[in-house]
Motif scaffolding. Structure first.
Motif, short mmCIF file in Angstrom:
data_model
loop_
_atom_site.label_atom_id
_atom_site.label_comp_id
_atom_site.label_asym_id
_atom_site.label_seq_id
_atom_site.Cartn_x
_atom_site.Cartn_y
_atom_site.Cartn_z
N ILE A 344 30.68 27.90 85.32
CA ILE A 344 32.05 28.36 85.56
C ILE A 344 32.23 29.81 85.07
O ILE A 344 33.33 30.25 84.79
CB ILE A 344 33.09 27.43 84.89
CG1 ILE A 344 32.75 27.19 83.41
CG2 ILE A 344 33.18 26.09 85.61
CD1 ILE A 344 33.86 26.50 82.64
N VAL A 347 34.85 32.08 86.80
CA VAL A 347 36.27 31.88 86.49
C VAL A 347 36.67 32.78 85.32
O VAL A 347 37.81 33.21 85.21
CB VAL A 347 36.53 30.39 86.12
CG1 VAL A 347 37.98 30.15 85.79
CG2 VAL A 347 36.04 29.47 87.23
N LYS A 368 29.45 27.42 80.88
CA LYS A 368 29.09 26.19 81.60
C LYS A 368 30.00 25.07 81.14
O LYS A 368 30.54 25.11 80.04
CB LYS A 368 27.65 25.77 81.25
CG LYS A 368 26.63 26.86 81.40
CD LYS A 368 25.95 26.76 82.73
CE LYS A 368 24.87 27.81 82.87
NZ LYS A 368 24.40 27.91 84.23
N GLU A 404 41.71 26.68 89.41
CA GLU A 404 40.35 26.94 89.88
C GLU A 404 39.35 26.05 89.14
O GLU A 404 38.43 25.50 89.75
CB GLU A 404 40.04 28.41 89.60
CG GLU A 404 38.99 28.98 90.53
CD GLU A 404 38.80 30.47 90.24
OE1 GLU A 404 39.78 31.14 89.82
OE2 GLU A 404 37.68 30.95 90.43
N LEU A 405 39.58 25.91 87.84
CA LEU A 405 38.69 25.05 87.03
C LEU A 405 38.76 23.59 87.49
O LEU A 405 37.74 22.93 87.63
CB LEU A 405 39.11 25.12 85.57
CG LEU A 405 38.39 26.12 84.69
CD1 LEU A 405 38.93 26.03 83.27
CD2 LEU A 405 36.90 25.83 84.69
N LEU A 408 36.87 23.29 90.72
CA LEU A 408 35.41 23.39 90.51
C LEU A 408 34.83 22.15 89.85
O LEU A 408 33.78 21.66 90.22
CB LEU A 408 35.11 24.59 89.61
CG LEU A 408 34.67 25.89 90.24
CD1 LEU A 408 34.50 26.95 89.16
CD2 LEU A 408 33.34 25.72 90.98
N MET A 409 35.55 21.67 88.86
CA MET A 409 35.02 20.56 88.06
C MET A 409 35.42 19.20 88.64
O MET A 409 34.99 18.17 88.12
CB MET A 409 35.56 20.62 86.62
CG MET A 409 35.33 21.91 85.88
SD MET A 409 33.60 22.25 85.58
CE MET A 409 33.08 20.81 84.69
#
Ligand code: ASP
Length: 624
Positions: A344, A347, A368, A404-405, A408-409
């Motif tokens: 990440i 970000v 990460k 965004e996190l 992504l996750m």
């Protein structure tokens, strides 16, 4: 001939999963009886005084005169006795009439776990007294004669699998521990798998079983070796870490398909998956490439695999070392569950959070994260997806970044995100450890992440050929051993950027355990000399015989070694490799039964020109 199911299945190359249970396992495992018509079952009572084993008698034996030998498991009201051997249990009726007074005395007075021989007739149990939980539950033995073969003193623990005992006590009285169902099962399954492996290698694929010396010389690099003194002053043998040099020399000798069930030694402390002496299925072949070795091993495991376990699916998937590290933070990923590492860094490229900024500005600096599903169950929440992020860094993460996190996750409510910042390898390996810790924690809370019946094999390939030495990172050491061949497309880098050279090494991973490893070898003396002398700065004199041999028409060759103890440990679901070894060493490398290692009187050391220099600190001195 009849067998309890676990035994018959073992001898058909099958086995049953062991459930950790407090039920008397002998009975519960023996209910469903499946016999193979094709395979000849072994004759368990040839050459001995018994006519049958305790576990094999059924209604079809009614009226037969039998002689049985076994250990006394129970006695009830001086009327019944239950005899046990590796095969199962059988009920014996203690005669009550005066004429059989001496037989009665023997059977009533012998302590539990005494070993006795009885002869008598197989009769059916009275109606209503059959025991459906016992494979021999329809019959019993009407005894005519009995002999106490040897009495048993008061035991340090009961021979019942469900009785809890410490491992130290089990190891101290290993010969008693071996009487347990679990140990009998583990060792018999091990023997069966090895037999199938021999069959596959020798009979189906023309391998030759060759023994190699265990008194050898020191090998440069690698694991610590045990030394064995010799009678020549100052000269020592070493116990080999593996038959590596010999198996390569066998290839030079034209024995082009070698295997051995090889005992290997490493002077390292025991761990659940390690002990100072261990066994490898050691293999080497000439004229082979990586794919050839991998196919051989896939076939070998498929052939020797117990049939009632989840089957071995081939070919095994493969992953590069770089990918394994980046995604799972380890070179032995447990691929039975996700929770993969996600980069990440992007970000946070322009972040104002100091420690992230700091990490990202360094070479190979990254951020990460892993997402732990339902992690709020097990962890004080660091970052979670609900409205109120519970984290010391949450205030610094803008709403946009949060979204965004989350994307992504792929986080959900109640998930926990663990985040780390730092150098790529270090960040990944830290998260890799946390991933496994969290999996353990989640499983103690009842979340099933890793299906215990699943066997997930994985090849890990493209390892680096060299690693920086721990004590001096400017120098190189072999990532595995110095005979490993470089990746063909990286050979040119050997002379310019050796750190970047990938090797032709491959590891075999099963459910997150490294159960094997091997490589294509260097068969060119010049290249071997360059790597040893110039890159690794080793004393080539120690390996002059190898260099010489490579110069006499050494064929291209490669091989692998499977860690037999670890493999059987995973197959049987045992908590430690010590549970699949008959006489293992303790955690500290001791044999607790015989008190090994032991001291030697000084006069016996003289022929070896050795003197003990006793440690001065009082604790160590007291130990001697
Ligand atoms: N000898 C190696 C080891 O023990 C395996 C191999 O390269 O075949 O790990």
């Amino acid at each position: 001939m009849y067998f309890p199911s676990w035994l018959s299945q073992l001898y058909r190359g099958l086995s049953r999963p062991i459930r950790r249970t407090t039920q008397p396992i002998w009975g519960s495992l023996s209910r469903s009886l499946v016999l193979s018509s094709q395979r000849r079952n072994p004759e368990f009572s040839s050459f001995v005084v018994r006519t049958n084993t305790c576990g094999e008698l059924r209604s079809s034996h009614l009226g037969q005169e039998v002689t049985l030998c076994g250990w006394i498991q129970y006695r009830r009201q001086n009327t019944f006795l239950v005899l046990r051997d590796f095969h199962g249990l059988v009920q014996v009726i203690i005669p009550q009439d005066e004429s059989a007074a001496s037989v009665r005395k023997i059977l009533c007075e012998a302590p539990m776990e005494s070993v006795v021989q009885v002869s008598g007739t197989v009769i059916s149990r009275p109606a209503g007294q059959e025991n459906p939980k016992m494979p021999t539950g329809e019959i019993e033995i009407k005894v005519k004669t009995a002999e106490l073969l040897n009495a048993c003193k008061k035991l340090p623990f009961e021979i019942k699998d469900f009785m809890k005992k410490t491992e130290a006590l089990r190891l101290q009285y290993r010969y008693l521990d071996l009487r347990s169902f679990q140990m009998q099962y583990n060792l018999r399954l091990r023997s069966q798998m090895v037999m199938k492996m021999r069959e596959y290698l020798c009979n189906l694929h023309g391998f030759v079983d060759i023994e190699t010396p265990t008194l050898f010389k020191r090998t440069p690099g690698g694991a610590k070796e045990f030394l064995v003194p010799s009678r020549e002053p100052g000269k020592f043998y070493s116990l080999p870490q593996s038959p590596q040099q010999f198996k390569q020399l066998l290839m030079v000798g034209g024995l082009d398909r070698y295997f051995q069930v090889a005992r290997c030694y490493r002077d390292e402390g025991s761990r659940p998956d390690r002990q100072p002496e261990f066994t490898q299925i050691d293999i080497e072949m000439s004229f082979v490439d990586q794919t050839g070795i991998q196919s051989l091993i896939e076939g070998l495991l498929q052939y020797s695999w117990p049939n009632d376990k989840n089957p071995v699916v081939v070919p095994f998937p493969s992953m590069t070392f770089a990918e394994a590290l980046a995604t799972y933070g380890t070179d032995k990923p447990d691929t039975r569950f996700g929770m993969k590492i996600i980069d990440i860094s992007d970000v946070f490229r322009n972040t104002e959070i100091g420690f992230l900024q700091d990490a990202l500005s360094k070479p190979h600096g990254t951020v990460k994260a892993i997402c732990i599903p339902e992690g709020a169950e097990i962890l004080p929440v660091f970052l979670n997806t609900n409205r109120n992020w519970n984290s010391p860094v949450a205030n610094f993460i803008m709403e946009l970044k949060r979204q965004e996190l989350i994307r992504l996750m792929e986080t959900q409510e109640e998930d926990v995100v663990l985040l780390t910042a730092g150098e790529h390898n270090k960040a990944c390996s830290l998260l890799g450890k946390l991933r496994l810790e969290c999996a353990d924690l989640l499983e103690t809370r009842g979340v099933v992440l890793r299906d215990p019946t699943l066997f997930s094999f994985l090849w890990v390939v493209d390892f680096p050929l060299f690693l920086p030495k721990e004590e001096n990172p400017r120098e190189l050491e072999s990532a595995h051993h110095p005979f490993t061949a470089p990746h063909p497309s990286d050979i040119h880098l050997l002379y310019t950027e050796p750190k970047k050279v990938r090797s032709q090494h491959y590891d075999l991973v099963l459910n997150g355990n490294e159960i094997g490893g091997g490589s294509i070898r260097i068969h060119n003396a010049e290249l071997q000399q360059y790597i040893l002398a110039t890159l690794l700065k080793e004393d080539v004199k120690l390996l002059s015989h190898m260099l010489q041999a490579l110069d006499y028409g050494a064929p291209p060759h490669g091989g692998i070694a499977l860690g037999l103890d670890r493999l059987i440990c995973v197959v049987t679901g045992s908590p430690s490799i010590r549970d699949v070894i008959a006489f293992p060493k303790s955690f500290r490398g001791h044999d607790l039964m015989s008190n090994t290692p032991d001291s030697i009187p000084p006069e016996e050391l003289k022929p070896y020109h050795i003197q003990v220099s006793w440690p001065t600190d009082s604790k160590a001195a007291k130990a001697h």
